[in-house]
Each structure stands twice: as structure tokens, then as C-alpha cells.
Design a protein around this motif. Sequence first.
Motif, PDB file in Angstrom:
ATOM      1  N   LEU A 182      42.866  44.327  23.838  1.00 40.33           N
ATOM      2  CA  LEU A 182      43.686  44.960  24.876  1.00 40.33           C
ATOM      3  C   LEU A 182      42.856  45.810  25.822  1.00 40.33           C
ATOM      4  O   LEU A 182      43.188  45.921  27.011  1.00 40.33           O
ATOM      5  CB  LEU A 182      44.779  45.806  24.229  1.00 40.33           C
ATOM      6  N   ILE A 183      41.797  46.438  25.320  1.00 37.68           N
ATOM      7  CA  ILE A 183      40.967  47.266  26.197  1.00 37.68           C
ATOM      8  C   ILE A 183      40.338  46.405  27.286  1.00 37.68           C
ATOM      9  O   ILE A 183      40.336  46.760  28.476  1.00 37.68           O
ATOM     10  CB  ILE A 183      39.885  47.994  25.374  1.00 37.68           C
ATOM     11  N   THR A 184      39.821  45.234  26.895  1.00 41.62           N
ATOM     12  CA  THR A 184      39.249  44.315  27.884  1.00 41.62           C
ATOM     13  C   THR A 184      40.315  43.827  28.852  1.00 41.62           C
ATOM     14  O   THR A 184      40.078  43.735  30.067  1.00 41.62           O
ATOM     15  CB  THR A 184      38.602  43.126  27.163  1.00 41.62           C
ATOM     16  N   THR A 185      41.504  43.540  28.334  1.00 39.90           N
ATOM     17  CA  THR A 185      42.602  43.073  29.196  1.00 39.90           C
ATOM     18  C   THR A 185      42.968  44.113  30.233  1.00 39.90           C
ATOM     19  O   THR A 185      43.153  43.805  31.420  1.00 39.90           O
ATOM     20  CB  THR A 185      43.828  42.727  28.331  1.00 39.90           C
ATOM     21  N   LEU A 186      43.066  45.380  29.825  1.00 43.36           N
ATOM     22  CA  LEU A 186      43.466  46.447  30.748  1.00 43.36           C
ATOM     23  C   LEU A 186      42.377  46.722  31.771  1.00 43.36           C
ATOM     24  O   LEU A 186      42.680  47.019  32.940  1.00 43.36           O
ATOM     25  CB  LEU A 186      43.786  47.709  29.952  1.00 43.36           C
TER      26      LEU A 186
END
Length: 877
Positions: free
Chosen positions: A707-711
Amino acid sequence: MPRWFRSEIMSYVSLIVNEDAAHNCLADIGKMGVIQFTDLNPELTPFQRRYVSFVKRCDELERTLRFFVSECEKLDLIIESAGDIDEFLDTPLKPDDKTGSELLKNMEAELETYEAQLRELNKYNEKLITEYNAKVERQEVLQKAKQLFMSNWPRRRNSSLQRRRHSDGDEESHDLLGMGGGEDDDEDDDEDDDEDDENPRTRARNMDMRFSSITGVVSVEEKERFERMIFRATRGNCYVRFSALKQALNDPETGNLVEKCVFIVFYKSLSIEEKLDRICNAFDAHLYSLPDMDDVASVDRELTENAEEIVDSRMVLLKNQDTRFHLCEMLSKNAERWTWLVLREKTIYHSLNQFKADVSGMLRGAGWVIADRVEDVKDAVNKAHANMDMSMPSLVDYVPQPWPTAPTHFKTNKFTYGYQEFVNTYGIPRYREANPALFTAATFPFLFGVMYGDIGHGFFLFCAGLWLISQEKKHDNQKLGEMAEGMHMGRYMIVMMGFFAIYAGFVYNDCFSLGLNLFGSRWEFEGQKENEVKDNEVAYQKSAHGSPESVYPFGLDPIWHVAGNELLFFNSFKMKLSVIFGITQMFAGTCLKGANAIFFNEKLDFFFEFLPMVAFSASLFLYMVFLIVMKWCINWDSRMLSSTCIDLKGENAGSWGSAAYDGEWIKCDSEICTPWGYDCGLNGYDLGDRCPLNYGGDGDGCQPPNLITTLINIALQPGVVDEPLYGGQAMVQIVLLSIAFASVPILLLAKPYFLSLKSYSPIIHAEEDSSLIQGNDGEEHDEEHGFGEIVIHQAIETIEFVLGMVSNTASYLRLWALSLAHSELATVFWDKAMLTTLNLNWIAASMGFIVFAGVTLGVLLMMDVLECFLHALRLHW
């Protein structure tokens, strides 16, 4: 609660009262706590006010009371509580105190009498202590000098023998002291001394060679400096001896005990004597003259007489101190009540200074009154006039609008008072604005519980709060210290903090760092029942994923506390939970802004501030919460299995038909298939082709995303999603990013633009103050601003909001950090203090428990409570 959500409705009224009854009118109205006066004499300085002399008299009485309190504190007397403040306000005045001036006059006469007595006793006490110290010091000087001279007698005998041997020569030996005397003189020495005395030449020579001495007392702290100064000033041409006093003496000015010592300096020069006098004065040394030390009987007689004087002086001193103590004891019982009386009178006259004397004998005032209590104010004014037998009428009536800015007043109780003070410390809401304290009462203890979550530690905190509540009536009537007063004020808050800590502890399934298997774990290791679990063994679910039997009823499964990836799991869980709570609370604050805009009918604020803020926060930050929750809700076992190639005749053939896959099992033509029928042998093993979802990205939606990469990619690589959660995610994120970027210029420029068209500035700077009730002084100061200033103001608000959303989201990660630190500390204390000693012997186990209890009390139940409290407070500010 609805009345706490928005401040009380206020009415602006005018009061016309008789000047003689004005004091009693304000005293009765002040008890109600429902009015705040506005100043009708802003052009007058404080020294030009009508009742400034009464205020000065109150200031003088306050000074006298402060003097009483300081004297009581010197004697370690506790200022007794005057009881409940409400009961004090309801107590009627004495018959002799019908008016405020009579009350002040009687108090001044009474307090001046006590002050004169106390000052006289203090002065006499200082004098007696000085005299007593002087007698004790002289007694010590005489005793030390006698011992010194008597100890030098053997050397004097040798000196006498030498004088007889060289009586006709020029060289003679002399005693350093230059004095003689002693009860053990033999007859030969006496005869020789008498012969020398009868010779005039010898007697004159002896007098010329005799040393002078100076004797006194100096502080032990100054001893080294005193001796060093004498040595330097006389260049070593003197002989100094010191001897400490047997007892410390009271300093008459400070009352502290001071260690002193006796000194004697021998010298042989008039110039040295002058230097010694100046040095003694500089070091505040007390000098005493010595009698003829040869006359032992005279010295003993003087010692006896001085000792008798010391006894008499001590008796007089103790009698004086006893009288002073009884007077201060009486003052300590009444000091707080007198202080309350003076504060009440000072407040009354300060309020009367805001009245205007339009007509002789009448005073006119204006102020804000709680709308529901206007009739009570009228009744109080009429009753005060009736009690004074005033024939002139009084009037309490509404003032026609426009009104100045109304003050803010919230009615609180024992439970809500502490939370309201938290909010007021940061800033008091404006009139009729939504009160954040209502939400703080729930969110503050909850966020504390998230950081402090532990069943055992929370239970101790909960019990401490219950004990404070049980002692409520007792502590209400006691004078508590600053720390105890703060804990008493927040007793209900402490109970709530303990409750939510217990609740969060059940969610984390954490009790003194141990998991509680209350409902039976839904996971099990191979060989767990036989206690033969191998390292790196993977646990399996007892029931099918998603079924009611596979879900632990409340909180986390206790199996996580013994898993190898415990820290990794709890880190991920608590970090995501912190982000969800933080964004939810920030978005709730934004919604309050919209509620205020609707309530005050501020359309520009609603359409061009609130809505752009909602668009910005929802498109980026609420979307983050949506992704977190959605990732939690997806059955990743099923998704990943759907893209797994299963060899029907290989090692993983047993997984065909597993309940872990939610869809329908379809066989393909070859022996290597995915659960949905994809032929891996014919079509290849590409992950994007094997996944049936077709969401795009590398895994086509069948792999859990980071999720960190997605955000991060939402802003840095719009339209790029490595591992999508749902179909069309890339396009949705482009739209949301566009909305976020579009909302910023609208928030920055739209409101100033429409304000410039209307040539209207809604920016109001209202000075806030408080008189009888909480709020501001009711005065409104409007300033017209140009378009540039409006843009600057809006730019500051825009930057603060945009950057604040980012920085505050990161700031809420302290929920995760503090929770993790608490649990890890508890684990370390348990492992190092208890587990290492349980298997030794009962003595080691007992010592281990003592250490465990001590560090738990000092670190986790005290320091960590304060730390979590401060961080929870920071998140609300």
C-alpha cells in the motif's frame, strides 16, 4: 449534551441600580455566574475609575494576607481549607457588614490588628534571637579561649625556666600567647615571676613583647576565605586558631540554622589590627573581648553568669515563639476564608468600575446574560433593593441590537470540566460555534487506550480512577497540592483512560505482555497437542476461511503472541490502525467546520472552504483508508490460489478442490491447470495470464499490493498501479488526484475573489477575556482589509490545511509507536525479571517478582501513563 455542543444563548441587557444597593446587587448576581459586564467607561484609565480606592484597599488586604500565609509557611503550618466555595458564596454577610464599605472597614481593622501583633512579635523574636546568639557565641568564645590558654601552659613553664637562665642576657624567650595563668603553678615559678615583676626594666620589656589578640565568631562557610584573607592581608604575620561551635545557631533574618566557629588571631602591630577589624566587618564576624585570662576565677565567674543569662534569654525566646505560633495557627485557620472575601469584594468593585454614573445616585451597567437566566437576574436585583429598603426603582431590560460580540459560555459538570479545560487551553470556541470538547471526551481517552492498550495495566489505572472518585467529597473540602489537584480534577478522565486501555488490551489480546486464550485459538501448529512443534512450523486454520468458526470472537487471536512473525504482524496492524484513526479524526474536524458554516449561514465558507477541503481529504486520505480496509477484507488465499498452476499428478495435486478457493473448480485439457481452468501447460506460466481478474498491473489483481508503494505512485506515477485491488483502479486514482489538485486553487482563490466582488471582509479579530463567566469581553473590533491581505490570510489557511493533512497523518503514527513500545517493554520486563527466575527457586522467583513489580510500577504505570497522556493531548491540539 446538545447544550454542551454549542455555547449558551446570550442576551445583552442593561442594568440600572441604586448606587447604595449596587454592591449587594452584584454580590447576588455574581453568585449565579450567569453575567459578564461590558465596560461603559473605556475612555477612563484604571486610576480614574469611580471605585479605584476600594480596589486599592482590596490590594492592600491581599498583601496582608500574603504576609500571613508566608509567616504560616515559615512555621510549617498548613493553610486550612475554608470549605466549599459555593457554600461560602451562599453565606450571608454579618449584621455589621450590611454594605461593602463596612465589610472592608471591619476587615481592615481586624487584619491590621493581627498584622501589627505579628510584626511586633517577629521584630521582638529577631531581637531575642540576636541577643541569645550573642550570649551563646560569647559563652563559646570564653570556653574555647580558656581551653586554648590552659593547653599552652606547659610551654609557658619552659619559657619561665629559660628566662631564669638568661635573666642577664639580651636574648630572651617569650610565650607566643604573651599571657600566663594556671591553677597548677609551682612555687618556684611564682617566685621567679614575682621577682621579674618587681624589676621595672624587666616588666617594661615584657609588656613591649606581649602579643595582642582579637577573638570572635564567623560562619563555617566563610572560614576558608576568612583565613585566606587574613593571611594575605597580614602577609602571614599573625597566628590564627579556629574551633567549631557545639551547636548551630538560628539566623534571625532567615530562620535557617547556621554553622559557626570561634576564631582567635594573635598579632603584634597596630596596622595589622586595623586590617583585621576591616576584614571581620567584611565577613560579618562577631567580635568579643576577652577578660584577663590569668585570673581563672574571674573567667569562671563570667562563664557562670553568662550561662544563667543564656537560660533566661532562652525562656523568653521560647515564650515569644509560642505566642507567635498560636497567633499564626489562628491565622492559618482563617486565611483562606479572608482571601475569598477579599477576592469577592475586589471582583465586585472591579465590575462596578465598568458601570456609568449617568444620574446622581444611580449606576448604569450593561452585560451579557444567559438567555434562560434573565428573569433570575431581575429577581436578584429587585431582592437586593428590597433588602436595602430602597425606594428608587431598579431596571433590567434588553438592549436593542446591534449587539457586540457575545462571549462563549459552556455549562460543565464534574465529568466534562476536565475536557473543556483541555480545549480552552488551546483556544476557546467563538460564540455558538461547535464545541470540540464534546468529541474530546470520547476521543482523548480512546486514543490514550490505543497507545496504552493492556488489560492488566489498564485495570490498575481504572482502579486508581475509581479510588479518586470514591474520595471525591473528601478531596473537595481539602487543600490539595498542584499534582493532587490536577489528578482530582481529572478523576473521571482517568477512569475513562483506564477503561479504554482495558478495551484496547482486549483488542490486542495483551495482558502484561501475555496473550489470553479466552475463546480458544482458531489456529493450530502441527504437533501442538503433543508439545512437539518444530521451528519455522506454519500454523493452519482449524476452520474454513471466512466461516464463523474461523473468526476469533473479539480481538486478535492469542496464537499471534507465540508466532515467529508476531512483531511483523503487530507492526502492520497497529500502523494501519493508527492511520485509520488519525484520518477519521481529522476528517471529523473538517466536518465540524462545515457544520459551523451551515449554522452561521456562511455560504462562502461552506462552498469554497469546506467542500474543497472535503474533496482534497477524501480524494487522497479517505481513499487511503478505503484501500487499507479493502485489503483487509479480500480473501488473498483465494486470489493467490486462483493464479496458481496445480499439477494434477504432482506434489500439489492435493490442493485441487480446496475450500480455500471461493470460485468454481474447472479442469482444463492438460494436467497443469489453475482453479478457474487456465491451461498452464498450453498457455504458459505468465502471472498476468493466470489471474482471472484482469485488473492490470504485474499480478493482474491476484497478488496483495504494497500500500505504501501504491499511495506514493498516486502522486509520482499517476495511472500506474503495480498490484491493483479492483478493476479500473488506475483510472479512479487519476480522477481522485485531479480532484485533489483542483480543490487547492479553489480553496486558495475562490473565497477572496467573491469577497472582493462584495467589497466585504469577514475577518474579525475579537479580543477574548473573562470576567464572571468564561468567554471574551464582548467587545467587537472589526478591521477592513484589502484584497491582498485577504489573499494572504486565505493562502496561510490553505497551506496550513494541505500540509497539515500530510504532517498530521504522519503524526498519528505515534499511536502505533507508543503502543508498540508499551508492549515490547512489558515483554522485556516479563522475560528478564520473571521467566529467568521462575525455574530457579522460590527465593529467586520472589526477587524476580519484586523487580518485575517495581519496574512495572515505575516505568509502565507512571512514566508511560504520563507519556501516552501527553501524546494524546498533542494529537488533540
